[in-house]
Design an enzyme around this catalytic site. Structure first.
Site, PDB file in Angstrom:
ATOM      1  N   ASP A  40      11.154  -6.943  -3.988  1.00  0.00           N
ATOM      2  CA  ASP A  40      10.670  -5.705  -4.598  1.00  0.00           C
ATOM      3  C   ASP A  40      11.783  -4.653  -4.643  1.00  0.00           C
ATOM      4  OD1 ASP A  40       9.373  -3.419  -5.334  1.00  0.00           O
ATOM      5  OD2 ASP A  40       7.762  -3.585  -3.869  1.00  0.00           O
ATOM      6  N   ARG A 100       3.332  -6.364  -6.491  1.00  0.00           N
ATOM      7  CA  ARG A 100       3.385  -5.752  -5.164  1.00  0.00           C
ATOM      8  C   ARG A 100       2.428  -6.465  -4.222  1.00  0.00           C
ATOM      9  NH1 ARG A 100       5.245   0.392  -5.963  1.00  0.00           N
ATOM     10  NH2 ARG A 100       7.308  -0.214  -5.312  1.00  0.00           N
ATOM     11  N   SER A 151      10.852  -0.892  -4.437  1.00  0.00           N
ATOM     12  CA  SER A 151      10.696  -0.360  -3.080  1.00  0.00           C
ATOM     13  C   SER A 151      12.037  -0.171  -2.391  1.00  0.00           C
ATOM     14  CB  SER A 151       9.829  -1.296  -2.232  1.00  0.00           C
ATOM     15  OG  SER A 151       8.498  -1.223  -2.648  1.00  0.00           O
ATOM     16  N   GLN A 194       7.449  -8.990  -1.238  1.00  0.00           N
ATOM     17  CA  GLN A 194       8.086  -7.773  -0.709  1.00  0.00           C
ATOM     18  C   GLN A 194       9.613  -7.871  -0.663  1.00  0.00           C
ATOM     19  OE1 GLN A 194       6.355  -6.509   3.000  1.00  0.00           O
ATOM     20  NE2 GLN A 194       4.595  -5.631   1.954  1.00  0.00           N
ATOM     21  N   TYR A 218      -1.743   2.038  -7.134  1.00  0.00           N
ATOM     22  CA  TYR A 218      -1.078   3.207  -7.712  1.00  0.00           C
ATOM     23  C   TYR A 218      -2.089   4.326  -7.937  1.00  0.00           C
ATOM     24  CZ  TYR A 218       2.975   0.292  -8.767  1.00  0.00           C
ATOM     25  OH  TYR A 218       4.074  -0.519  -8.673  1.00  0.00           O
TER      26      TYR A 218
END
Ligand code: NAD
Length: 375
Positions: free
Chosen positions: A130, A122, A133, A127, A226
């Site tokens: 990902d 991440r 996501s 991005q 996280y």
């Protein structure tokens, strides 16, 4: 020889997504790949074989993968498919090695280079690759719709000839990618919104979406952005503050997850029993056992006058857009190593190194190695 990419038709129950869409196939062909798809792979998302140009189709998955350099799918393929792949080929799919120990061992032993989509790091540069996501964004949106359709109430304020209806109150617990999208969607539908998370930086994110933040004073930031697991004392402190918000909500959407662990329980049986009659919980964490003690994964349960929905594989319910975003995520990953019509893996690239689950007869991801080999 052009690079052969094989696209599997998904076989797991309720999986409607497909790992290839026509625009991505066109882009891969431009990069010098040959695309071979399993017949009917896109049928469930209304992408018939004819929608793909310059793509070859084959009915038999084993035949399809036998000489493929790269195999792509959404869910991990069956062991028999991995067994039919050629040694040294690349597989790209979600795997979740801790749930797929035997398959991971097979990928290792067959010397498959497996890029597991859940392992994409991440970092900003990754991005566009990902898929966690992209799929969570869609799930968050859909959770708000599921909430709206399971309530016997409307979300917005409405003024009618016989009086006004007050807007509903939506509480979103867990403000990661899915939770923030759920907050935004519930507000667009006219609901008042409240957000809650154990990572304090989510306060500003929730407020920027017009929601109130439920502040409990507990900071549970863990590694890699996280959340970490909480102590009993922290859980008790949170429960005191959160209970009154749970009990005044019409709709609660829960999304809390801790990677590789069962979903944390955020709503106890006692808290459900104190909720308003007619209220609804949409538990997006059902896959990992759920955030509510009453959640039954894949089921809708009624406790008194409260409805608890535990949907599984929500992105698949929006299969068309979920496939489009997933295929684009995979394309951006493939683009890292498909150059000049051939495959070249740069192991100094953090994305390549961290996304690799298995390579050259080894499990490369430490957590997966521990879960699968116990070392
Ligand atoms: P997730 O699915 O792991 O969890 C959802 C949310 O639940 C998280 O916000 C988490 O803090 C929360 N949560 C966990 N335990 C909880 C508890 N006991 N009570 C309340 N809430 C709890 O989250 P995600 O959507 O995968 O995002 C995780 C993080 O990764 C976020 O910080 C996100 O911004 C970040 N992220 C970064 C990138 C990037 O930089 N490329 C991409 C995506 C996500």
């Amino acid at each position: 020889m052009p690079v052969k990419i094989a696209v599997l038709r998904e076989t797991r129950p309720d999986e409607r997504r497909v790992a290839m869409v026509p625009v991505v196939a066109d882009k891969l062909i431009k990069l010098g790949a040959e695309i071979h798809m399993q017949t009917g792979a896109g049928d469930a998302v209304k992408l018939p074989d004819q929608a793909f140009r310059n793509v070859a189709f084959a009915a038999d998955a084993h035949e399809l993968v036998r000489d493929a350099d790269v195999v792509v799918s959404v869910q991990p393929p069956d062991a028999a498919i991995v067994g039919a792949m050629k040694e040294g080929a690349i597989l790209i799919s979600f795997v979740y090695a801790h749930k797929e120990a035997e398959l991971t061992k097979l990928l290792r032993d067959r010397k498959i280079t497996c890029f597991a989509m859940e392992l994409v790091p991440r970092i900003s540069r990754a991005q566009a690759m990902d898929a966690l996501s992209s799929q969570a964004t869609l799930a968050g949106y859909y959770a708000a719709l599921l909430g709206a359709t399971n309530l016997a109430r409307i979300l917005p304020m409405m003024t009618t000839a016989v009086g006004s209806i007050r807007p509903a109150k939506t509480l979103v617990m867990g403000l990661g990618v899915a939770g923030l999208q759920a907050l935004a969607t519930a507000r667009r539908l006219g609901s008042m919104t409240e957000g809650y998370d154990v990572r304090p930086e989510t306060k500003e994110q929730a407020e920027s979406l017009g929601a109130k933040f439920v502040d409990t004073g507990v900071d549970a930031r863990g590694a890699g952005g996280y959340a970490r697991e909480l102590t009993q004392e922290e859980k008790d402190k949170i429960a005191t503050v959160v209970t009154k918000h749970i009990q005044s909500a019409d709709l609660i959407i829960t999304t809390a997850a801790i990677p590789g662990r069962p979903s944390p329980k955020l709503i106890s049986k006692a808290q459900v029993e104190g909720m308003k009659a007619g209220s609804v919980i949409i538990d997006l964490a059902a896959e990992g056992g759920g955030n509510c003690e009453y959640t039954q994964p894949g089921e809708i349960v009624r406790i008194g006058q409260v409805t608890i929905v535990g949907p599984l594989n929500v992105p698949s319910m929006l299969g068309e857009h979920a496939s489009e975003l997933y295929a684009k995520n995979q394309f951006n990953l493939i683009e890292l190593f498909l150059k000049d019509k051939s495959i070249s893996l740069d192991w100094n690239d953090e994305i390549i190194a961290k996304t690799a689950l298995t390579h050259a007869g080894e499990i490369r991801n430490e957590a997966a190695k521990k879960a699968v080999e116990g070392v």
